[in-house]
Every structure is written in structure tokens, then in C-alpha cells.
Design an enzyme around this catalytic site. Sequence first.
Site, short mmCIF file in Angstrom:
data_model
loop_
_atom_site.label_atom_id
_atom_site.label_comp_id
_atom_site.label_asym_id
_atom_site.label_seq_id
_atom_site.Cartn_x
_atom_site.Cartn_y
_atom_site.Cartn_z
N LYS A 123 -2.98 0.83 -0.05
CA LYS A 123 -2.19 2.06 -0.24
C LYS A 123 -2.57 3.17 0.74
CE LYS A 123 -0.43 1.62 -4.88
NZ LYS A 123 -1.00 0.35 -5.41
N GLU A 178 3.68 10.89 -7.30
CA GLU A 178 3.70 10.36 -8.67
C GLU A 178 2.69 9.23 -8.71
OE1 GLU A 178 5.61 9.13 -6.32
OE2 GLU A 178 5.13 7.01 -6.65
N SER A 229 -4.44 -7.62 -1.41
CA SER A 229 -4.03 -6.21 -1.34
C SER A 229 -5.10 -5.23 -1.83
CB SER A 229 -2.74 -6.01 -2.13
OG SER A 229 -2.88 -6.45 -3.47
#
Length: 394
Positions: free
Chosen positions: A90, A112, A378
Site C-alpha cells: 500500500k 478512508e 502483498s
Amino acid sequence: MSKYHVNEKGYYGPFGGAYVPEMLYPNVEELQKKYREIMREERFQQEFQELLKDYVGRPSPLYLAKRLSARYGANIFLKREDLNHTGAHKINNTIGQILLAERLGKKRIIAETGAGQHGVATATVCALKGLECVVYMGEIDIQRQAPNVARMKMMGATVVAAQSGSKTLKDATNEALRDWINNPVDTHYIIGSVVGPHPYPDLVARFQSIISEETKKQLVEKTGSSLPDYVLACVGGGSNAAGMFYHFLEDEQVQLIAVEAAGHGVDSGESAATTALGKEGVLHGSRSILMQTDDGQVVEPYSISAGLDYPGIGPQHAWLYKSGRGKYVSITDEEAMQAGLLLTKLEGIIPAIESAHAIAYLEKMKFQGKENVVICLSGRGDKDLDNYMKYFGF
Ligand SMILES: *Cc1c(COP(=O)(O)O)cnc(C)c1O
């Protein structure tokens, strides 16, 4: 750009677009007009690459997992996004977007977050740049994810509880959009996956495309060819998969496999297997495939992994699915948890439960012995230790 990338109008085949309330037009239009030009600037690219290297720790290794490979009878490479600063892919996107926000002259960042992973990645880059940060998070998620709330606060972010509806991600997203409407001039909204109105899906995919860019070079060194036989990634909204697929999209001989979360089972009523269960519709500002009732109400998704617990997929994934370029499959909670434990025992790597879904699909594949397989790992499993402990009774 090929048929798998966004077109001039912001669409991937029939999917994509920017379905936003009129009050948001100016914000979205500003981004649409400027994002490519800014990303092309040499100074932008220089700073982006430098932060990826010295702050995030890139390039992330491409690791040949020998014991995992021996078990399945193929050469299995793990793209180690779990080794990035903050523990997942991310951060690639939030670094890119904070630099974009700076160049747009924005002073304030909103985001968010569901389980808090994207909120932490956003609070991190705001601390890095000294920008004000407001993260919207459902009241229920705030209670469930105390460590991530603490991380965000330590980094100086304000965490605002969304009190409406089910008090989870969907409601936090609505609150963030409302904030953006009220603060159109000084605020940039950092969306955390390849979802939302155009240009977000393309913007986020480009920032995450560093994953496949590095992988191709690393494969040449390790196998003599930049092209593997298979590339696998898990899909929540689809950002790690979009980055992992990006530079392989035109290489049609490379099979792309996207792994969704089947939760308790595709037909259990508790799942997030979007392509298996979903229909076309509009969610969070773009046309895509989403889980909905016959009268168009969004169905509450479920997965043991918070990052895959999303009722849709990004529009590019909807197009890769519909066009047949990608194969979309799903893995249950149980299969993912077993795969997480297997990877830990065979390789000494505890994966995020999201990533374990991609690992789990190896069980369903048939190999001849020579295939090269790349799996996007990930994220790391530290955040999931409670879940692993409860599940296996450690
Ligand atoms: C958030 C997250 C995901 C899911 O998001 P995508 O946008 O689908 O990549 C997957 N893995 C990890 C470790 C995450 O934190």
C-alpha cells in the site's frame, strides 16, 4: 496504450468512468487533467524513485521459494512486498499520491480506511511530508483495530469515527467523500485501491506498477526470460494485483490469475467472491462488477482477511475478467489459513492472510515441473497474528 488500459474517456471496455455527484466534478476533473502530466515530470519521477528506494526499501526481492517449489513441482517466486516499510504494497501508492498532492498545491490529506492498513500507509506519508492528515474509519473498525488507530495517532493523524450505517468501511468512504466536497481547494483524497472514479484506478495502478516493472528485470536475471508462465495475486479492490499484472498485460502468453476471497464458501452467503457472485453496476464512483441484490443493494461482503472484505473489484479487473485476459478464482478462509501456515513452516515467512489466498491457489494448479510462477506476497502477517492464534489455537 493497449486495450487493457484506460482509454481517453476513463473506461476499460464498458467499465470505469467517473460517476460522482456534481459537487465533486471540480475535484475529480482537476485530477483527470493533471495527473499524467505531473507523473511524467522528471523531478516527480526522481523524487518518487528515491523515496521508493531509501524510504520504502525497494526494489523488493524476488525470492525463489525452494521448499514451496519442491512441494508443488514448479519454480515458485515470491515478490516480497511484505518487506516494504509498513509491511505491504500500500505504501507504493500513498508515496505516489502524496507527491501528486504536493504538486497540486494541496495542504491537507484525507483517506478512508477499513482495517486501518491504508490509513496507516497514508498517515505515514503525511508524517513524512508534514501534511495534515484526517482518516475516516468506521466506529466498529476503530474498536476492532486498536493498534492501527494508535499507529495513525502516533504519526499525527486525526482519526474520525464514521457513526452512520454499519459503521464500517462503506460509511467511512461516504464521510471522506463528504469532507472532500466541503474542502475542494486545499484537500487531496488518497484512495487506497484501484477503485473510485477515473482517474483513481489508473493512477493507483501506475504507482503500483513498480511491482511488475521490477519483477520483469529480476526474472531476466534469475530465469533468462522476463516472462513467467503464471502470475498470481490476491484481489480485494485489486491494487496489488493491478501492479503485479501491469507490465504483463500485453504478454498474452503469461497467464494472469486473480484470487478473490470466498470466505466461508462462494454459496455460503458469507463471502467476497465478486466475479463469482457479482453483477455489473456502479460502486464508489465507477462502473464495475459488484455483489448486489436483485434490486441493486450492495451486499455486505465477508472474508477472514480485512483487506479482501470488499463487495467489488476495480474496473480494470472487471474488464480483465470479462475479456478473458485474466482468470478470476476464489479461495476460502480455511484454504487461505492453511496456506499461510504452510508458507510459514516451509519458508519461514508469515504472510498476511490476504496474500495467503494467492498462495492457496497453488493447491488447485497442475504443473509439469518446469513452469515459472510469480506470486505477489502483498503483505506480512504480523498484523494477523491474533487471527492465526485464534484459528490454530497457538
Ligand atoms: C489492503 C491489502 C490487500 C488488498 O488490497 P488490494 O487493493 O486488492 O491489493 C491485499 N493484501 C494486503 C497485505 C493488504 O494490506
